[in-house]
Write an enzyme that holds these catalytic residues in place. Structure first.
Site, PDB file in Angstrom:
ATOM      1  N   SER A 139       0.839  -1.203   0.000  1.00  0.00           N
ATOM      2  CA  SER A 139       0.000   0.000   0.000  1.00  0.00           C
ATOM      3  C   SER A 139       0.867   1.244   0.000  1.00  0.00           C
ATOM      4  CB  SER A 139      -0.909  -0.007   1.240  1.00  0.00           C
ATOM      5  OG  SER A 139      -1.573   1.230   1.382  1.00  0.00           O
ATOM      6  N   TYR A 189      -0.519  -0.764  10.281  1.00  0.00           N
ATOM      7  CA  TYR A 189      -0.787  -1.205   8.905  1.00  0.00           C
ATOM      8  C   TYR A 189       0.276  -0.667   7.956  1.00  0.00           C
ATOM      9  CZ  TYR A 189      -3.313  -1.411   4.419  1.00  0.00           C
ATOM     10  OH  TYR A 189      -3.676  -1.627   3.116  1.00  0.00           O
TER      11      TYR A 189
END
Length: 281
Positions: A139, A152
């Site tokens: 990401s 994350y």
């Protein structure tokens, strides 16, 4: 891809479904991994044909022996593994200061440690055959400093670094690694589920279709690409700018409305979390 034996984690919903469909359409044999067996079974029934194998393994990747269980299932169902797609991810979407150590550990185990352990377990057989591909779904969150995603973002950026070193160390022996680096994905995935659950609105101009993500995964495998950035417009340029100018990410978050949106999401998730605790007391 025909005849390639592929593990796809996080395959029960979100972009994992699209990745599995794209691989099955190109003749791959699949082991679909996720926690929810009914959802996996439905997808397997959709993708299975007389010409291919589509098996399922309902395994929680946060478990201490999850990687061993996945590899055992792959050996039983596929016989061997040519490709590993590390797609599964957890993102709690709450303020980091409000998370307890167990919650942080779960994010790290699913998003980073499980992919590393799976790669370690599968590498020997891939090296013996002289072929293997590891595709890590990462990401832009870590590079953009996306709000309220500390664990994350650390995991997803860690996947990029891990893949680069695996690629460096083993590519000469036929085993390589790729990173598919995502921005927001529309209509599915963690972001869309969040919008659906909270009733909030996101900026669709910064989102990409899940089919584009699936095509990027196939391209990474077939062309052995080191990194593919899947974002609207000049995604690679945007990532490069954020690497060179880290402050640009914060500016982009403010301009796009991400900072305000994620603050509202964090408040919603924390209220939801406290309500759950209240019910269990």
């Amino acid at each position: 891809m025909e005849g390639k034996r592929v593990i796809v984690t996080g395959a029960s919903r979100g972009i994992g479904v699209y990745i599995a469909r794209a691989l099955a359409a190109r003749g791959a044999d699949l082991l679909l991994v996720a926690r929810c067996e009914p959802e996996l079974a439905r997808l397997a029934n959709e993708l299975r044909t007389p010409e291919n194998t589509v098996a399922v393994a309902a395994i929680d990747l946060a478990g201490p022996h999850a990687a061993e269980q996945v590899v055992a299932a792959a050996e039983s169902e596929l016989g061997a593994v040519d490709v590993l797609v590390n797609n599964a991810a957890v993102e709690l979407q709450r303020r980091f200061v409000d998370l307890d150590p167990e919650e942080i550990e779960r994010v790290l185990r699913v998003d980073l440690i499980a992919p590393i352990e799976l790669t370690r377990l599968l590498l020997p057989q891939m090296l013996n055959r002289g072929y293997g591909r590891i595709v890590n779904i990462s990401s832009i969150a870590g590079r953009a400093g996306f709000p309220f995603t500390e664990a994350y973002a650390a995991s997803k950026d860690g996947l990029i670094a891990f893949g680069r070193v695996v690629r460096n160390d083993f590519r000469k022996d036929g085993v390589s690694a790729s990173s598919v680096i995502l921005g927001a994905v529309k209509d599915t995935g963690i972001g869309q589920r969040t919008l659906d659950e909270t009733g909030l609105k996101g900026n669709a101009a910064f989102m990409v279709a899940p089919e584009k993500v699936a095509k990027a995964v196939v391209r990474a495998i077939r062309k052995d690409k080191a990194e593919i950035v899947v974002m609207p417009g000049p995604g690679r340029l945007m990532k490069a700018l954020m690497d060179l100018f880290p402050g640009f990410g914060s500016t982009m978050n403010r301009v796009s409305g991400a900072e305000k949106l994620m603050a509202a999401v964090a408040e919603f998730r924390e209220a939801e979390h406290m309500a759950t605790i209240g019910k269990s007391v």
